[in-house]
Design a protein around this motif. Structure first.
Motif, PDB file in Angstrom:
ATOM      1  N   VAL A 184       1.115  -1.324  -0.174  1.00 17.64           N
ATOM      2  CA  VAL A 184       0.231  -0.396  -0.038  1.00 17.64           C
ATOM      3  C   VAL A 184       0.901   1.510  -0.246  1.00 17.64           C
ATOM      4  O   VAL A 184       1.430   1.648   1.089  1.00 17.64           O
ATOM      5  CB  VAL A 184      -0.930  -0.068   1.180  1.00 17.64           C
ATOM      6  N   GLU A 185       0.854   1.805  -1.377  1.00 20.02           N
ATOM      7  CA  GLU A 185       1.889   3.268  -1.217  1.00 20.02           C
ATOM      8  C   GLU A 185       0.481   4.270  -1.113  1.00 20.02           C
ATOM      9  O   GLU A 185       1.954   5.505  -1.106  1.00 20.02           O
ATOM     10  CB  GLU A 185       2.610   2.834  -2.839  1.00 20.02           C
ATOM     11  N   ALA A 186      -0.213   3.999  -0.919  1.00 21.46           N
ATOM     12  CA  ALA A 186      -1.059   5.462  -0.997  1.00 21.46           C
ATOM     13  C   ALA A 186      -2.388   5.354  -0.370  1.00 21.46           C
ATOM     14  O   ALA A 186      -2.854   4.799  -0.697  1.00 21.46           O
ATOM     15  CB  ALA A 186      -1.390   6.296  -2.216  1.00 21.46           C
ATOM     16  N   VAL A 187      -3.024   6.478   0.411  1.00 18.31           N
ATOM     17  CA  VAL A 187      -3.936   6.539   0.678  1.00 18.31           C
ATOM     18  C   VAL A 187      -5.079   7.472   0.509  1.00 18.31           C
ATOM     19  O   VAL A 187      -4.071   8.827   0.406  1.00 18.31           O
ATOM     20  CB  VAL A 187      -3.998   6.434   1.970  1.00 18.31           C
ATOM     21  N   LEU A 188      -6.120   7.404  -0.076  1.00 21.73           N
ATOM     22  CA  LEU A 188      -6.955   8.679  -0.513  1.00 21.73           C
ATOM     23  C   LEU A 188      -8.208   8.613   0.695  1.00 21.73           C
ATOM     24  O   LEU A 188      -8.563   7.255   0.370  1.00 21.73           O
ATOM     25  CB  LEU A 188      -7.300   8.244  -2.000  1.00 21.73           C
ATOM     26  N   LEU A 189      -8.775   9.674   0.407  1.00 26.39           N
ATOM     27  CA  LEU A 189      -9.916  10.066   1.972  1.00 26.39           C
ATOM     28  C   LEU A 189     -11.016  10.953   0.792  1.00 26.39           C
ATOM     29  O   LEU A 189     -10.749  11.362   0.049  1.00 26.39           O
ATOM     30  CB  LEU A 189      -9.281  10.710   2.298  1.00 26.39           C
ATOM     31  N   THR A 190     -11.791  10.152   0.733  1.00 25.19           N
ATOM     32  CA  THR A 190     -13.135  10.697   0.075  1.00 25.19           C
ATOM     33  C   THR A 190     -14.180  11.633   1.376  1.00 25.19           C
ATOM     34  O   THR A 190     -14.954  12.607   0.602  1.00 25.19           O
ATOM     35  CB  THR A 190     -14.452  10.003  -0.604  1.00 25.19           C
ATOM     36  N   ASN A 191     -13.861  11.695   2.384  1.00 16.61           N
ATOM     37  CA  ASN A 191     -14.462  12.890   3.173  1.00 16.61           C
ATOM     38  C   ASN A 191     -14.126  12.466   4.520  1.00 16.61           C
ATOM     39  O   ASN A 191     -12.257  12.032   4.670  1.00 16.61           O
ATOM     40  CB  ASN A 191     -15.882  13.122   3.623  1.00 16.61           C
ATOM     41  N   GLY A 192     -13.842  13.336   5.335  1.00 19.01           N
ATOM     42  CA  GLY A 192     -13.456  13.660   7.145  1.00 19.01           C
ATOM     43  C   GLY A 192     -13.962  12.738   7.511  1.00 19.01           C
ATOM     44  O   GLY A 192     -13.725  12.688   9.209  1.00 19.01           O
ATOM     45  N   ASP A 193     -14.925  11.662   7.174  1.00 25.51           N
ATOM     46  CA  ASP A 193     -15.974  11.199   8.480  1.00 25.51           C
ATOM     47  C   ASP A 193     -15.043  10.101   9.202  1.00 25.51           C
ATOM     48  O   ASP A 193     -13.641   9.675   9.012  1.00 25.51           O
ATOM     49  CB  ASP A 193     -17.527  10.503   7.801  1.00 25.51           C
ATOM     50  N   ILE A 194     -15.164   9.385  10.001  1.00 25.18           N
ATOM     51  CA  ILE A 194     -14.972   8.842  10.985  1.00 25.18           C
ATOM     52  C   ILE A 194     -14.340   7.722  10.369  1.00 25.18           C
ATOM     53  O   ILE A 194     -13.556   6.754  10.758  1.00 25.18           O
ATOM     54  CB  ILE A 194     -15.400   8.615  12.526  1.00 25.18           C
ATOM     55  N   ASP A 195     -15.501   6.711   9.717  1.00 25.63           N
ATOM     56  CA  ASP A 195     -15.637   5.359   9.403  1.00 25.63           C
ATOM     57  C   ASP A 195     -14.280   5.783   8.358  1.00 25.63           C
ATOM     58  O   ASP A 195     -14.392   4.325   7.392  1.00 25.63           O
ATOM     59  CB  ASP A 195     -17.254   5.082   8.326  1.00 25.63           C
ATOM     60  N   HIS A 196     -14.296   6.743   7.564  1.00 27.19           N
ATOM     61  CA  HIS A 196     -13.516   6.378   6.637  1.00 27.19           C
ATOM     62  C   HIS A 196     -11.552   7.134   6.824  1.00 27.19           C
ATOM     63  O   HIS A 196     -10.742   7.367   6.220  1.00 27.19           O
ATOM     64  CB  HIS A 196     -13.644   7.645   5.630  1.00 27.19           C
ATOM     65  N   ILE A 197     -11.164   7.504   7.715  1.00 24.32           N
ATOM     66  CA  ILE A 197      -9.935   8.552   8.843  1.00 24.32           C
ATOM     67  C   ILE A 197     -10.108   7.520  10.021  1.00 24.32           C
ATOM     68  O   ILE A 197      -8.260   7.623  10.157  1.00 24.32           O
ATOM     69  CB  ILE A 197     -10.227   9.203   9.067  1.00 24.32           C
ATOM     70  N   ALA A 198     -10.357   6.799  10.727  1.00 24.40           N
ATOM     71  CA  ALA A 198      -9.894   6.588  11.902  1.00 24.40           C
ATOM     72  C   ALA A 198      -9.181   5.021  11.826  1.00 24.40           C
ATOM     73  O   ALA A 198      -8.298   4.839  12.751  1.00 24.40           O
ATOM     74  CB  ALA A 198     -10.997   5.642  13.050  1.00 24.40           C
ATOM     75  N   GLY A 199      -8.919   4.339  10.075  1.00 25.89           N
ATOM     76  CA  GLY A 199      -8.020   3.548  10.170  1.00 25.89           C
ATOM     77  C   GLY A 199      -6.067   4.042  10.162  1.00 25.89           C
ATOM     78  O   GLY A 199      -5.356   3.501  10.198  1.00 25.89           O
ATOM     79  N   LEU A 200      -6.594   5.474   9.684  1.00 25.50           N
ATOM     80  CA  LEU A 200      -4.759   5.662   9.664  1.00 25.50           C
ATOM     81  C   LEU A 200      -4.432   5.729  10.959  1.00 25.50           C
ATOM     82  O   LEU A 200      -3.315   5.049  10.752  1.00 25.50           O
ATOM     83  CB  LEU A 200      -5.409   7.750   9.365  1.00 25.50           C
ATOM     84  N   LEU A 201      -4.750   5.796  11.908  1.00 25.01           N
ATOM     85  CA  LEU A 201      -4.342   5.294  13.647  1.00 25.01           C
ATOM     86  C   LEU A 201      -3.726   4.071  13.263  1.00 25.01           C
ATOM     87  O   LEU A 201      -2.825   3.745  14.250  1.00 25.01           O
ATOM     88  CB  LEU A 201      -5.172   5.943  14.409  1.00 25.01           C
ATOM     89  N   THR A 202      -4.565   3.320  12.783  1.00 25.45           N
ATOM     90  CA  THR A 202      -3.978   1.493  12.826  1.00 25.45           C
ATOM     91  C   THR A 202      -2.264   1.805  11.605  1.00 25.45           C
ATOM     92  O   THR A 202      -1.603   0.775  11.945  1.00 25.45           O
ATOM     93  CB  THR A 202      -4.744   1.024  12.053  1.00 25.45           C
ATOM     94  N   LEU A 203      -2.200   2.738  10.478  1.00 23.82           N
ATOM     95  CA  LEU A 203      -0.993   2.858   9.506  1.00 23.82           C
ATOM     96  C   LEU A 203      -0.145   3.502  10.209  1.00 23.82           C
ATOM     97  O   LEU A 203       0.332   3.849   9.430  1.00 23.82           O
ATOM     98  CB  LEU A 203      -1.205   3.649   7.917  1.00 23.82           C
ATOM     99  N   ARG A 204      -0.116   3.699  11.563  1.00 24.54           N
ATOM    100  CA  ARG A 204       1.269   4.745  12.034  1.00 24.54           C
ATOM    101  C   ARG A 204       2.368   2.829  11.688  1.00 24.54           C
ATOM    102  O   ARG A 204       1.854   2.559  11.444  1.00 24.54           O
ATOM    103  CB  ARG A 204       1.297   4.359  13.350  1.00 24.54           C
ATOM    104  N   GLU A 205       3.058   3.445  13.012  1.00 24.22           N
ATOM    105  CA  GLU A 205       3.850   2.215  12.995  1.00 24.22           C
ATOM    106  C   GLU A 205       5.503   2.409  11.834  1.00 24.22           C
ATOM    107  O   GLU A 205       6.175   0.851  11.511  1.00 24.22           O
ATOM    108  CB  GLU A 205       3.871   0.901  12.788  1.00 24.22           C
ATOM    109  N   LYS A 206       5.923   3.594  11.138  1.00 26.48           N
ATOM    110  CA  LYS A 206       6.482   4.347  10.075  1.00 26.48           C
ATOM    111  C   LYS A 206       6.961   3.290   8.763  1.00 26.48           C
ATOM    112  O   LYS A 206       8.060   2.705   9.116  1.00 26.48           O
ATOM    113  CB  LYS A 206       7.893   3.761  11.794  1.00 26.48           C
ATOM    114  N   THR A 207       6.191   2.450   8.701  1.00 27.48           N
ATOM    115  CA  THR A 207       5.822   2.277   6.877  1.00 27.48           C
ATOM    116  C   THR A 207       5.355   3.677   6.337  1.00 27.48           C
ATOM    117  O   THR A 207       4.245   4.671   6.210  1.00 27.48           O
ATOM    118  CB  THR A 207       5.121   1.399   6.635  1.00 27.48           C
ATOM    119  N   SER A 208       6.039   4.105   5.740  1.00 30.16           N
ATOM    120  CA  SER A 208       6.315   5.524   4.589  1.00 30.16           C
ATOM    121  C   SER A 208       4.604   5.088   3.701  1.00 30.16           C
ATOM    122  O   SER A 208       4.654   3.801   2.494  1.00 30.16           O
ATOM    123  CB  SER A 208       7.316   5.928   3.447  1.00 30.16           C
TER     124      SER A 208
END
Ligand code: MLT
Ligand code: MN
Ligand code: ZN
Length: 297
Positions: free
Chosen positions: A78-102
């Motif tokens: 997964v090289e890119a993540v794109l968001l279509t709005n700022g709702d919780i069901d579309h952004i909360a998973g960003l917190l899982t993608l921490r851990e220092k992978t670009s």
């Protein structure tokens, strides 16, 4: 182009943790498939992937699909993540993608402002995750070989940013709610998981695509009330219903694209395989997305 449905449900998923409606009970009991929350993965070649919307279920979604597993000691296709709005069901998973992978996080400046205003998203180390503001109606390379273009669709600000006691404008056209058009190898796909109304421009754009994944949140505007699960209408939530004279099936009748409903709320009767509504949807040439489904264009 390859497209994988990571999650076909709207916010809450199916079953939703606190819901005992018929669909949620049937999903819990194994009578209908469970669904995770709103997300697609897209690749031009099966090697490099972009995830469209980072749902709270992203950890399980990535685990469920071997194409998205790490190929070495640390890292991700997964090289890119794109968001279509700022709702919780579309952004909360960003917190899982921490851990220092670009990876690169793409969204409109308006949506990136929502993230910037909440320091919890600083958990995404800027040394690894670059935030790339994307102007509307301007094609850009999402991953090598895959072009994306964001376009405004009628919608509203995220639920958690609605002003107390005020009715929000639900058909704002701007940077808060967008659809995405993807192209690779001469094929086109559109993804519009939230949409309050079909404008002539939107219909024309969707008509040029080979496949369209479209807002299937509710069948009927009054569905939450009718199922006793809530009082808000679909339109109040910024979602055009599927059925009825001014629903999405009528608004998109006659376009040539293959049509798939996605972002389906757990109250929606199209989730029942033997419902009249499901038969109607399929009779009108639409299908209902399921987690893990793959499409090759
Ligand atoms: C929506 O699509 O209406 C939102 O995801 C609602 C929510 O944030 O729960
Ligand atoms: Mn949603
Ligand atoms: Zn339910």
């Amino acid at each position: 182009m390859r497209i994988l449905v990571l999650g076909a449900a709207a916010g809450g998923g199916l079953p939703q943790w606190n819901c005992g409606c018929r669909n949620c009970r049937d999903a819990r009991d194994g009578r209908i498939p469970t669904l995770t929350q709103s997300s697609l993965a897209v690749s031009p070649d099966g090697e490099r992937w972009a995830v469209l919307n980072a749902s709270p279920d992203i950890r399980a979604q990535l685990q469920a699909l071997p194409d998205l597993h790490p190929r070495n000691l640390r890292g991700s296709p997964v090289e890119a993540v794109l968001l279509t709005n700022g709702d919780i069901d579309h952004i909360a998973g960003l917190l899982t993608l921490r851990e220092k992978t670009s990876f690169t996080l793409h969204a409109t400046a308006g949506i990136l402002d929502v993230l910037a205003a909440n320091r919890i998203f600083d958990a995404l180390d800027p040394a690894h995750v670059s935030r790339s503001p994307v102007p509307l109606d301007a094609p850009f390379e999402l991953v090598a070989g895959l072009t994306a273009e964001l376009f405004a669709v009628p919608g509203k600000v995220p639920l958690f940013l609605e002003e107390d006691g005020q009715e929000p404008q639900t058909d704002l056209l701007g940077e808060q709610t967008v659809g995405v058009e993807l192209s690779a190898g001469g094929r086109r796909a559109c993804y519009v998981p939230g949409c309050a109304a079909v404008t002539p421009e939107l219909r024309e754009r969707l008509g040029r695509a080979d496949i369209v994944f479209f807002d299937g949140t509710v069948w009927d505007d009054e569905e939450m009330r009718a199922t006793g699960t809530g009082r808000k209408t679909g339109r109040r939530m910024g979602h055009l219903p599927i059925g009825g004279q001014d629903g999405s099936i009528a608004a998109l009748a006659g376009i040539a694209a293959r049509k798939v409903f996605i972002h389906i709320n757990n109250t929606n009767p199209i989730l029942q395989p033997d419902s009249l509504q499901r038969a109607y949807v399929e009779g009108e040439g639409w299908s209902v997305a399921q987690d893990g489904q793959g499409y090759s264009l």
